[in-house]
Design a protein around this motif. Sequence first.
Motif, mmCIF file in Angstrom:
data_model
loop_
_atom_site.group_PDB
_atom_site.id
_atom_site.type_symbol
_atom_site.label_atom_id
_atom_site.label_comp_id
_atom_site.label_asym_id
_atom_site.label_seq_id
_atom_site.Cartn_x
_atom_site.Cartn_y
_atom_site.Cartn_z
ATOM 1 N N SER A 34 0.907 -1.195 -0.054
ATOM 2 C CA SER A 34 0.138 0.092 0.082
ATOM 3 C C SER A 34 0.879 1.233 0.119
ATOM 4 C CB SER A 34 -0.745 0.049 1.252
ATOM 5 O OG SER A 34 -0.149 0.510 2.387
ATOM 6 N N LYS A 35 0.275 2.295 0.076
ATOM 7 C CA LYS A 35 0.919 3.588 0.065
ATOM 8 C C LYS A 35 1.343 4.089 1.374
ATOM 9 C CE LYS A 35 -1.091 6.729 -2.544
ATOM 10 N NZ LYS A 35 -1.964 7.932 -3.007
ATOM 11 N N GLY A 36 0.832 3.617 2.398
ATOM 12 C CA GLY A 36 1.442 3.966 3.889
ATOM 13 C C GLY A 36 0.450 3.152 4.759
ATOM 14 N N PHE A 37 0.629 3.515 6.010
ATOM 15 C CA PHE A 37 0.067 2.739 6.969
ATOM 16 C C PHE A 37 -0.671 3.946 8.003
ATOM 17 C CE2 PHE A 37 0.041 -1.349 6.503
ATOM 18 C CZ PHE A 37 -0.231 -2.316 7.726
ATOM 19 N N GLN A 38 -0.098 5.240 7.806
ATOM 20 C CA GLN A 38 -0.436 6.262 9.010
ATOM 21 C C GLN A 38 -1.800 6.650 8.940
ATOM 22 O OE1 GLN A 38 0.861 6.957 5.945
ATOM 23 N NE2 GLN A 38 1.094 8.991 5.873
ATOM 24 N N HIS A 39 -2.570 6.477 7.943
ATOM 25 C CA HIS A 39 -4.023 6.798 7.987
ATOM 26 C C HIS A 39 -5.009 5.800 8.177
ATOM 27 C CE1 HIS A 39 -2.296 10.188 5.016
ATOM 28 N NE2 HIS A 39 -2.293 10.769 6.264
ATOM 29 N N ALA A 44 -8.682 0.257 6.848
ATOM 30 C CA ALA A 44 -9.871 -0.077 6.596
ATOM 31 C C ALA A 44 -9.568 -0.997 5.183
ATOM 32 C CB ALA A 44 -10.822 1.192 6.099
ATOM 33 N N VAL A 45 -8.698 -0.434 4.167
ATOM 34 C CA VAL A 45 -8.249 -1.264 2.961
ATOM 35 C C VAL A 45 -7.786 -2.711 3.248
ATOM 36 C CG1 VAL A 45 -6.960 -1.427 1.197
ATOM 37 C CG2 VAL A 45 -7.845 0.934 1.600
ATOM 38 N N LYS A 46 -6.889 -2.638 4.514
ATOM 39 C CA LYS A 46 -6.494 -3.833 4.999
ATOM 40 C C LYS A 46 -7.537 -4.776 5.374
ATOM 41 C CE LYS A 46 -3.336 -5.618 8.465
ATOM 42 N NZ LYS A 46 -2.532 -5.440 9.566
ATOM 43 N N ASP A 66 5.939 4.091 6.312
ATOM 44 C CA ASP A 66 5.666 4.807 7.328
ATOM 45 C C ASP A 66 4.931 6.250 6.977
ATOM 46 O OD1 ASP A 66 6.380 2.902 9.135
ATOM 47 O OD2 ASP A 66 8.236 3.891 9.616
ATOM 48 N N SER A 67 5.639 6.563 5.775
ATOM 49 C CA SER A 67 4.938 7.854 5.271
ATOM 50 C C SER A 67 4.784 7.804 4.008
ATOM 51 C CB SER A 67 5.875 8.988 5.530
ATOM 52 O OG SER A 67 5.857 10.090 4.722
ATOM 53 N N GLU A 68 3.661 8.452 3.384
ATOM 54 C CA GLU A 68 3.422 8.494 1.985
ATOM 55 C C GLU A 68 4.242 9.419 1.171
ATOM 56 O OE1 GLU A 68 -0.786 9.097 0.993
ATOM 57 O OE2 GLU A 68 -1.252 7.804 2.513
ATOM 58 N N THR A 69 5.630 9.764 1.721
ATOM 59 C CA THR A 69 6.572 10.422 0.836
ATOM 60 C C THR A 69 7.623 9.444 0.559
ATOM 61 O OG1 THR A 69 7.771 11.103 2.861
ATOM 62 C CG2 THR A 69 6.195 12.580 1.962
#
Length: 313
Positions: A34-39, A44-46, A66-69
């Motif tokens: 995925s693109k991240g985990f922080q949100h 919910a996708v998981k 950890d971050s989408e950057t």
Amino acid sequence: MWNRRSLIGAIGIGALIGLASPATAQETYIPLISKGFQHQFWQAVKAGAEQAAKDNDVRITFEGPDSETMVDKQIDMLSAALAKNPKAIGFAALDSQAAIPLLRKAQAAKIPVIAFDSGVDSDIPLTTAATNNLAAAALAADKMAELIGGEGDIALVVHDQTSRTGIDRRDGFVNRIKEKYPKINIVSVQYGSGDHLKSTEITKSILQANPKLKGIFGANEGSAIGVVNGAKEMNRKLVIIGYDSGKQQKQAIQDGFMAGAITQNPVGIGYKTVEAAVKALKGEKLDKVIDTGFFYYDKSNMNDPKIAAVLYD
């Protein structure tokens, strides 16, 4: 002491174990990057992906940086997942082009690639399970126009300009304003990496530079929360429209700090991604895009069962 009979028995058991182990190796393993985990969105996708894995009797893993950057970190995760020789793979790109060389390797190895949430600039993915972000952001623009009376200055705080979601939400919103609302002026489009702290500071700088600003669109969960927090810190009343759900956004809408937001169907995105991978492995034909839907929600309809079903904490 081992006698001849017990030794033969042990060898026989060992042979049976040896015969059984390839079956374990043959399990259907599908990693999702995925693109991240922080949100909360990604949690919910998981959850949706895990339900689909259970329903289809496959094993998945779900991870993101950890971050989408962290584009490089995501690429490393994709590389590591491919090294495990999965049956298929799900991928939500942080950068719509950076992963293409690895996806070509997956294609060469006949590993079906299913894109989710954010597509790539390639036809390698067999399908993309995602929100129609152009249409959803256009709806957000219509709501903004309605709430500010069809005229005035507005701004956008977007999570990035490299992912398909960032590009499409920005363009969907901006293009709708330009096409339909000639009296609305977009004074600034800024990028906050989906980080609520960075987005807060960006919002404060936009508000300082534009004392007559009427509204801001926050293009994902972190962006929207940053906009709310920035407006609070500057003690400015304006129309804020967000994207996604999550506990803080729902509370901001209930409290009147945010007018409303677009909600996606993240559980559906996760479920459809795994389901599509299973179908691909069975040789079934897939539509190029799986539209997982979206809704606009505000204080008036948050408790509507159809809307409540796709809101998440």
